[in-house]
Motif scaffolding. Structure first.
Motif, mmCIF file in Angstrom:
data_model
loop_
_atom_site.group_PDB
_atom_site.id
_atom_site.type_symbol
_atom_site.label_atom_id
_atom_site.label_comp_id
_atom_site.label_asym_id
_atom_site.label_seq_id
_atom_site.Cartn_x
_atom_site.Cartn_y
_atom_site.Cartn_z
ATOM 1 N N PRO A 78 41.287 46.607 36.472
ATOM 2 C CA PRO A 78 40.837 46.994 37.655
ATOM 3 C C PRO A 78 39.723 47.745 37.769
ATOM 4 C CG PRO A 78 43.096 47.414 37.033
ATOM 5 C CD PRO A 78 42.605 47.162 35.667
ATOM 6 N N SER A 79 38.899 47.934 38.872
ATOM 7 C CA SER A 79 37.663 48.556 38.856
ATOM 8 C C SER A 79 37.790 50.178 38.726
ATOM 9 C CB SER A 79 37.054 48.203 40.347
ATOM 10 O OG SER A 79 37.956 48.602 41.303
ATOM 11 N N ILE A 80 38.975 50.579 39.142
ATOM 12 C CA ILE A 80 39.211 52.017 38.981
ATOM 13 C C ILE A 80 39.360 52.556 37.733
ATOM 14 C CG2 ILE A 80 41.473 52.063 39.323
ATOM 15 C CD1 ILE A 80 41.302 54.351 41.262
ATOM 16 N N GLY A 110 35.747 52.896 36.447
ATOM 17 C CA GLY A 110 35.326 54.219 36.835
ATOM 18 C C GLY A 110 35.926 55.427 35.972
ATOM 19 N N LEU A 111 37.196 55.316 35.880
ATOM 20 C CA LEU A 111 37.630 56.441 35.235
ATOM 21 C C LEU A 111 37.074 56.579 33.506
ATOM 22 C CD1 LEU A 111 41.352 56.191 35.872
ATOM 23 C CD2 LEU A 111 39.893 57.973 36.628
ATOM 24 N N PHE A 112 36.713 55.224 33.006
ATOM 25 C CA PHE A 112 36.162 54.994 31.552
ATOM 26 C C PHE A 112 34.890 55.853 31.672
ATOM 27 C CE2 PHE A 112 32.944 52.740 29.466
ATOM 28 C CZ PHE A 112 33.227 53.261 28.108
ATOM 29 N N ALA A 113 33.800 55.603 32.762
ATOM 30 C CA ALA A 113 32.651 55.851 32.554
ATOM 31 C C ALA A 113 32.667 57.556 32.972
ATOM 32 C CB ALA A 113 31.941 55.178 33.731
ATOM 33 N N TYR A 114 33.428 58.007 33.983
ATOM 34 C CA TYR A 114 33.790 59.554 34.146
ATOM 35 C C TYR A 114 33.932 60.413 32.856
ATOM 36 C CZ TYR A 114 35.675 63.767 35.993
ATOM 37 O OH TYR A 114 35.655 65.123 36.182
ATOM 38 N N ALA A 115 35.188 59.528 32.225
ATOM 39 C CA ALA A 115 35.492 60.295 31.004
ATOM 40 C C ALA A 115 34.434 60.264 29.909
ATOM 41 C CB ALA A 115 36.859 59.509 30.560
ATOM 42 N N ALA A 116 33.837 59.332 29.727
ATOM 43 C CA ALA A 116 32.601 59.209 28.809
ATOM 44 C C ALA A 116 31.497 60.337 29.059
ATOM 45 C CB ALA A 116 32.082 57.923 28.687
ATOM 46 N N PHE A 117 30.945 60.249 30.403
ATOM 47 C CA PHE A 117 30.039 61.375 30.456
ATOM 48 C C PHE A 117 30.772 62.887 30.739
ATOM 49 C CE2 PHE A 117 27.683 57.578 31.746
ATOM 50 C CZ PHE A 117 26.298 58.041 31.537
ATOM 51 N N ALA A 118 31.973 62.877 30.872
ATOM 52 C CA ALA A 118 32.468 64.287 30.994
ATOM 53 C C ALA A 118 32.505 64.747 29.822
ATOM 54 C CB ALA A 118 33.773 64.079 31.771
ATOM 55 N N SER A 172 28.660 48.479 35.462
ATOM 56 C CA SER A 172 28.196 47.477 34.396
ATOM 57 C C SER A 172 29.460 47.006 33.448
ATOM 58 C CB SER A 172 27.147 48.098 33.483
ATOM 59 O OG SER A 172 27.680 49.254 32.737
ATOM 60 N N VAL A 173 30.480 47.995 33.349
ATOM 61 C CA VAL A 173 31.296 47.550 32.838
ATOM 62 C C VAL A 173 32.161 46.311 33.479
ATOM 63 C CG1 VAL A 173 33.936 48.307 31.877
ATOM 64 C CG2 VAL A 173 31.792 49.742 31.830
ATOM 65 N N LEU A 174 32.079 46.362 34.614
ATOM 66 C CA LEU A 174 32.581 45.147 35.653
ATOM 67 C C LEU A 174 31.733 43.941 35.662
ATOM 68 C CD1 LEU A 174 33.708 47.366 38.685
ATOM 69 C CD2 LEU A 174 35.163 46.337 36.859
ATOM 70 N N PRO A 182 35.411 52.718 42.017
ATOM 71 C CA PRO A 182 34.791 53.369 40.691
ATOM 72 C C PRO A 182 33.486 54.313 41.106
ATOM 73 C CG PRO A 182 34.067 50.958 40.814
ATOM 74 C CD PRO A 182 35.412 51.302 41.842
ATOM 75 N N LEU A 183 32.915 54.126 42.039
ATOM 76 C CA LEU A 183 31.698 54.852 42.678
ATOM 77 C C LEU A 183 32.290 56.118 43.334
ATOM 78 C CD1 LEU A 183 29.257 52.127 44.164
ATOM 79 C CD2 LEU A 183 29.354 53.207 42.031
ATOM 80 N N LEU A 184 33.246 56.093 43.833
ATOM 81 C CA LEU A 184 33.916 57.312 44.498
ATOM 82 C C LEU A 184 34.214 58.292 43.588
ATOM 83 C CD1 LEU A 184 34.860 58.454 47.196
ATOM 84 C CD2 LEU A 184 37.065 57.627 46.845
ATOM 85 N N ILE A 185 34.667 57.844 42.258
ATOM 86 C CA ILE A 185 34.984 58.696 41.116
ATOM 87 C C ILE A 185 33.826 59.183 40.316
ATOM 88 C CG2 ILE A 185 36.223 58.768 38.922
ATOM 89 C CD1 ILE A 185 38.367 56.923 40.037
#
Length: 373
Positions: free
Chosen positions: A200-202, A205-213, A231-233, A297-300
């Motif tokens: 899922p796209s969300i 988004g959670l993966f990218a947010y967690a990686a940068f966090a 890019s993950v999608l 993903p962009l909203l997150i």
């Protein structure tokens, strides 16, 4: 000297052929319905169905059910045309007309949501499809007016960054799988690409947010984070489309290059990639069209803002899908102004996706290898 054969030629006795008359109702008789008959039957079935539903609506005092009338008319058409074809043309043609009616009905039924969405978005979005919408942002706008310029710029920058990340990784992965990949590693990569295609796209988004966090702390919202999520999608789509195009390149071209002493890497660059560039470019354009409308993903990762932001590595950045969501979810006074902006942004997003698909077709046509002399 040549000797003639002494064998006597065998004469085949004449065989009596019996011609049996063919019944008029058989498919072999040559009887066919005229070309106008299906249209006449369809018009009569729809007219009878609409008349029946009109009488029912008048008798019960309820609203006229257009969808029900069309469905009943279509079912009536299938029954009548099948029975009529069975009595005139035979069983084979009757089955053919029945299946043709089912396929045509399924196609029209699939087109109904697409046409309905198009009419709804165009009808509601044209009200704010003006110069102000394309030339202004939502900064200091609380009611009517304002535009989506900041969302357009954000969508362009985020999608461009995602493409720059995804295309080299996806293309090199597909080259490895086709030209070099053997054994467990190639099978593992193929399996992971298949898994990434269905996430899922969300989750991206959670993966990218967690990686940068992990590096920038919680609450980070930047355009580059959204680009990584997209890019993950995109990567699995680019890998799959490029891999299929590379496999379509004939092995004779590779072998001819090897026979001339050309190394493998140069064969890939000068022979394989130019031959498959049309299909690869088409796959890339379709991957961009697939992710440009993602909202979750962009909203997150990138958040939303009312101001312009040209820097992917600083502060929040608005995008068109998130702009549509925020305008609809956070309606102010007057509410119709927010809804008009949301419909206009949705119409713009549909036009962008349509343009990308048309561009992909044109690129495939322009760069396709010429087969004629």
């Amino acid at each position: 000297m040549l000797q003639r054969s002494s064998r006597k030629e065998k004469r085949i006795p004449p065989v009596a052929l019996t011609v049996r008359p063919v019944s008029a109702g058989s498919a072999l008789a040559g009887n066919r319905l005229s070309k106008r008959t299906p249209w006449v039957v369809l018009a009569a079935s729809l007219a009878a169905s609409f008349a029946l539903f009109a009488l029912l609506a008048a008798a019960s005092g309820s609203a006229f059910q257009t969808v029900g009338a069309v469905l009943v008319g279509a079912i009536g058409y299938l029954i009548v045309i099948t029975v009529l074809s069975l009595s005139v043309e035979g069983g084979r043609q009757a089955v053919d007309r029945f299946i043709t009616g089912l396929v045509s009905g399924a196609f029209l039924l699939a087109m109904v949501p697409l046409i309905s969405v198009g009419i709804t978005v165009i009808g509601n979005g044209l009200a704010r499809f003006d110069g102000e919408f394309f030339n202004s942002s939502m900064r200091n706008v609380t009611g009517e007016g304002g535009g989506a310029l900041h969302a357009m710029v954000g969508t362009l920058l985020i999608t461009l960054a995602a493409t720059i990340i995804s295309v080299p990784l996806g293309l090199m992965t597909s080259i490895y799988l086709v030209e070099y990949g053997r054994g467990r590693l190639a099978k593992t990569i193929t399996f992971l690409v298949d898994v990434m295609t269905g996430i899922p796209s969300i989750v991206a988004g959670l993966f990218a947010y967690a990686a940068f966090a992990l590096f920038l702390g919680p609450g980070v919202r930047m355009g580059i984070v959204g680009a990584v999520a997209l890019s993950v999608l995109m990567i699995p789509v680019v890998v799959r489309s490029s891999e299929e195009m590379l496999r379509l390149v004939p092995n004779e071209l590779r072998e001819a290059s090897y026979a001339l002493g050309v190394p493998k890497w140069r064969t890939i660059v000068k022979v394989v990639l130019p031959t498959s560039i049309a299909g690869i470019t088409t796959g890339i354009m379709l991957a961009i069209a697939r992710v440009i409308g993602e909202t979750a993903p962009l909203l997150i990762t990138a958040g939303f803002t009312a101001s312009m932001n040209y820097n992917l590595f600083q502060d929040r950045m608005q995008s068109l899908p998130v702009y549509v969501y925020t305008q609809f979810a956070n309606q102010g006074n007057p509410a119709f102004a927010f809804l008009e902006r949301a419909w206009a942004a949705a119409l713009l997003l549909i036009l962008i996706v349509m343009a990308l698909n048309l561009l992909a077709r044109l690129i495939a046509k322009w760069f396709a290898p010429k087969t004629g002399r």
